[in-house]
Design a protein around this motif. Structure first.
Motif, mmCIF file in Angstrom:
data_model
loop_
_atom_site.group_PDB
_atom_site.id
_atom_site.type_symbol
_atom_site.label_atom_id
_atom_site.label_comp_id
_atom_site.label_asym_id
_atom_site.label_seq_id
_atom_site.Cartn_x
_atom_site.Cartn_y
_atom_site.Cartn_z
ATOM 1 N N LEU A 175 0.831 -1.204 0.000
ATOM 2 C CA LEU A 175 0.000 0.000 0.000
ATOM 3 C C LEU A 175 0.869 1.258 0.000
ATOM 4 N N ALA A 176 1.909 1.256 0.841
ATOM 5 C CA ALA A 176 2.798 2.420 0.907
ATOM 6 C C ALA A 176 3.518 2.639 -0.412
ATOM 7 N N ASP A 177 3.953 1.554 -1.038
ATOM 8 C CA ASP A 177 4.672 1.650 -2.311
ATOM 9 C C ASP A 177 3.753 2.172 -3.420
ATOM 10 N N LEU A 178 2.533 1.656 -3.469
ATOM 11 C CA LEU A 178 1.575 2.134 -4.474
ATOM 12 C C LEU A 178 1.288 3.620 -4.289
ATOM 13 N N ILE A 179 1.171 4.050 -3.036
ATOM 14 C CA ILE A 179 0.902 5.463 -2.762
ATOM 15 C C ILE A 179 2.082 6.321 -3.213
ATOM 16 N N SER A 180 3.307 5.902 -2.865
ATOM 17 C CA SER A 180 4.482 6.706 -3.196
ATOM 18 C C SER A 180 4.700 6.826 -4.691
ATOM 19 N N ARG A 181 4.243 5.844 -5.452
ATOM 20 C CA ARG A 181 4.415 5.852 -6.901
ATOM 21 C C ARG A 181 3.197 6.423 -7.631
ATOM 22 N N GLY A 182 2.222 6.878 -6.881
ATOM 23 C CA GLY A 182 1.023 7.430 -7.491
ATOM 24 C C GLY A 182 0.154 6.397 -8.169
ATOM 25 N N LEU A 183 0.275 5.121 -7.745
ATOM 26 C CA LEU A 183 -0.461 4.029 -8.391
ATOM 27 C C LEU A 183 -1.747 3.654 -7.673
ATOM 28 N N LEU A 184 -1.848 3.966 -6.369
ATOM 29 C CA LEU A 184 -3.034 3.515 -5.640
ATOM 30 C C LEU A 184 -4.292 4.201 -6.147
ATOM 31 N N GLU A 185 -4.150 5.397 -6.673
ATOM 32 C CA GLU A 185 -5.308 6.137 -7.154
ATOM 33 C C GLU A 185 -6.083 5.375 -8.217
ATOM 34 N N ASP A 186 -5.375 4.675 -9.108
ATOM 35 C CA ASP A 186 -6.076 3.928 -10.154
ATOM 36 C C ASP A 186 -5.780 2.431 -10.113
ATOM 37 N N THR A 187 -5.327 1.940 -8.943
ATOM 38 C CA THR A 187 -5.155 0.506 -8.723
ATOM 39 C C THR A 187 -6.086 0.085 -7.601
ATOM 40 N N LEU A 188 -6.978 -0.845 -7.872
ATOM 41 C CA LEU A 188 -7.900 -1.342 -6.852
ATOM 42 C C LEU A 188 -7.283 -2.558 -6.167
ATOM 43 N N VAL A 189 -7.032 -2.439 -4.871
ATOM 44 C CA VAL A 189 -6.511 -3.553 -4.078
ATOM 45 C C VAL A 189 -7.688 -4.197 -3.349
ATOM 46 N N VAL A 190 -7.801 -5.510 -3.468
ATOM 47 C CA VAL A 190 -8.887 -6.259 -2.821
ATOM 48 C C VAL A 190 -8.263 -7.283 -1.884
ATOM 49 N N TRP A 191 -8.707 -7.316 -0.624
ATOM 50 C CA TRP A 191 -8.191 -8.260 0.374
ATOM 51 C C TRP A 191 -9.333 -9.095 0.932
ATOM 52 N N GLY A 192 -9.093 -10.396 1.086
ATOM 53 C CA GLY A 192 -10.088 -11.238 1.744
ATOM 54 C C GLY A 192 -9.920 -12.700 1.418
ATOM 55 N N GLY A 193 -10.777 -13.510 2.019
ATOM 56 C CA GLY A 193 -10.780 -14.944 1.775
ATOM 57 C C GLY A 193 -12.118 -15.394 1.237
ATOM 58 N N GLU A 194 -12.290 -16.710 1.124
ATOM 59 C CA GLU A 194 -13.502 -17.243 0.517
ATOM 60 C C GLU A 194 -14.710 -17.181 1.457
ATOM 61 N N PHE A 195 -14.470 -17.071 2.757
ATOM 62 C CA PHE A 195 -15.526 -16.859 3.755
ATOM 63 C C PHE A 195 -14.859 -16.429 5.054
#
Length: 458
Positions: free
Chosen positions: A345-365
């Motif tokens: 997350l920090a790396d994406l922010i520093s490179r200006g990528l988080l704005e147009d990169t959707l990160v999804v976290w989770g499991g199957e249930f």
């Protein structure tokens, strides 16, 4: 008519006039970047899969009543169908603390991710339909737990193509081969070029994970090019006699594989990354190094134009599946992923990528708030948590809620179909319009359901 008459020469002439072939006679790249249905907030997805089912009530969904009533029988009806026998209420062994300007609570399992809580959109009201790993994973990946259907990444590839013609549109890093296996990243009846490209699998350390046969042991690059040209010439002669989707996919796969031989190894070579970046992902610690490398690779793939990147935290079977010894198991699992995810997350922010990169976290249930045995939790598809970050999701937000004890999705419920519709929407794709005709009917990722969850969109 032109394709099938005169041995196909009329069709070949038409292709030449319309510029449908390159000078080398190759079919136009079917994965070329495509325009979305409407302006997109996200250009790409990084999906962090916690295989096995992390517990919502021990991570991002605190339940004070669960602490108060620990050890008592549950004061609500249990599902008619359960995966296993369970007992009384079991409180979380971890404390929750509030972080950031949003003040959202996160358990002590994720102290590093908690520092980014103002970037997260935590969905606490997910629910699915299947209490078994195989069916639930297929539901999460394909929208169906009963039929072989194209995966989410394949639908994204089909709808948007890739931003880099030298790389596949969909890459899955160290995927599990259990519980649905290749069907979780397969293209089913979509064109073969939409299938995910696996980089190793869950039983292989990330620093040894490669695409199979990425290098030829016997042929030089020039000899490979000559061989490929000969095969392409023969395939195009065959193709001129009539449309053949399988053959077209094979031609394009050969060409893409040839281009990947130079591009992919360069992407996997992280020697150029700074020492600070490597430490940020936890590559200097044996506990976090494996998943940290996967997350770093995800950033490098996303930055290079891959449309959908999946990273799987799995021991090859059921990493987060603590039917017993919850404290030990979840502590170990969270320690392996917390710092790498925060680093990503920090790396994406520093490179200006988080704005147009959707990160999804989770499991199957998720897991049950009642105990299995004395110190475990059973599978729970009726109410669980996932979170989004970046890509147009609403930051610093908790959406929806489970009941007072965390068993059932209760407020602003979000079905898996709704999650899929929302992810596609953030990518500029209307889930109702992203269809593919097969076996006499139109199919889509969300089948005949799914609503965009507007409350999680910024």
């Amino acid at each position: 008519m032109l394709r099938n008459s005169c041995a196909g020469f009329g069709y070949l002439a038409l292709q030449g006039v319309l510029g449908l072939e390159s000078a080398q006679g190759a079919v136009i790249d079917p994965l070329a970047a495509k325009q979305p249905h409407f302006p997109a907030k996200a250009k790409r997805v990084i999906f962090l899969l916690m295989k096995g089912g992390p517990s919502q009530v021990d991570t991002f969904d605190p339940k004070p009543l669960l602490d108060r009533d620990h050890g008592k029988p549950p004061p609500f009806a249990l599902p008619r169908i359960k995966f296993a026998q369970t007992g009384n209420l079991l409180k979380s062994p971890w404390k929750f603390r509030r972080y950031g300007q949003s003040g959202l609570p996160v358990s002590d399992l994720f102290p590093q991710v908690a520092k980014h809580v103002d970037d997260l959109c935590i969905i606490r009201s997910l629910h699915g339909t299947n209490p078994a790993h195989g069916g639930a994973l297929l539901k999460l990946h394909t929208g169906s737990d009963t039929f072989v259907r194209p995966s989410l990444g394949s639908w994204v590839s089909y709808g948007l193509g890739t931003e880099n013609s030298d790389l596949p549109a969909f890459v899955t890093i160290c995927p599990t081969l259990a519980h649905g296996g290749v069907n979780n990243w397969g293209s089913a009846f979509l064109p073969a070029h939409c299938q995910g490209t696996p980089l190793g699998n869950a039983s292989i350390p990330a620093d040894q994970a490669v695409v199979k046969h990425i290098r030829s042991k016997t042929l030089t690059s020039d000899l490979q090019r000559a061989q490929l040209d000969l095969v392409a010439q023969m395939n195009h002669t065959h193709l001129a006699t009539g449309a053949n989707a399988a053959l077209e996919a094979r031609i394009n796969s050969f060409e893409l594989a040839y281009r990947m031989q130079s591009t992919l190894p360069e992407l996997q070579d992280i020697s150029g990354e700074t020492e600070a970046t490597r430490k940020m992902y936890g590559l200097d610690d044996p506990v976090t190094a494996n998943f940290g490398r996967q997350c770093l690779m995800a950033r490098r793939f996303a930055e290079s134009g891959v449309r959908f990147v999946q990273v799987t935290h799995s021991d090859g079977f059921v990493q987060w599946d603590q039917h017993g010894d919850l404290l030990k198991g979840h502590t170990k699992n969270a320690a392996e992923v917390d710092k790498p995810i925060a680093g990503l997350l920090a790396d994406l922010i520093s490179r200006g990528l988080l704005e147009d990169t959707l990160v999804v976290w989770g499991g199957e249930f998720g897991r049950t708030p009642v105990a299995q045995g004395t110190d475990g939790r059973d599978h729970n598809p009726h109410g669980f948590t996932m979170w989004l970050a970046g890509g147009g999701s609403k930051p610093g937000t908790a959406y929806g809620a489970t009941d007072d004890y965390g068993y059932y999705a209760a407020i602003d419920k979000v079905h898996i179909h709704d999650l899929h519709a929302t992810i596609l929407h953030l990518l500029g794709l209307d889930h109702l319009k992203l269809t593919y005709r097969y076996a006499g009917r139109d199919f889509r990722l969300t089948d005949v359901a799914g609503e965009v969850v507007k409350g999680v969109i910024a």
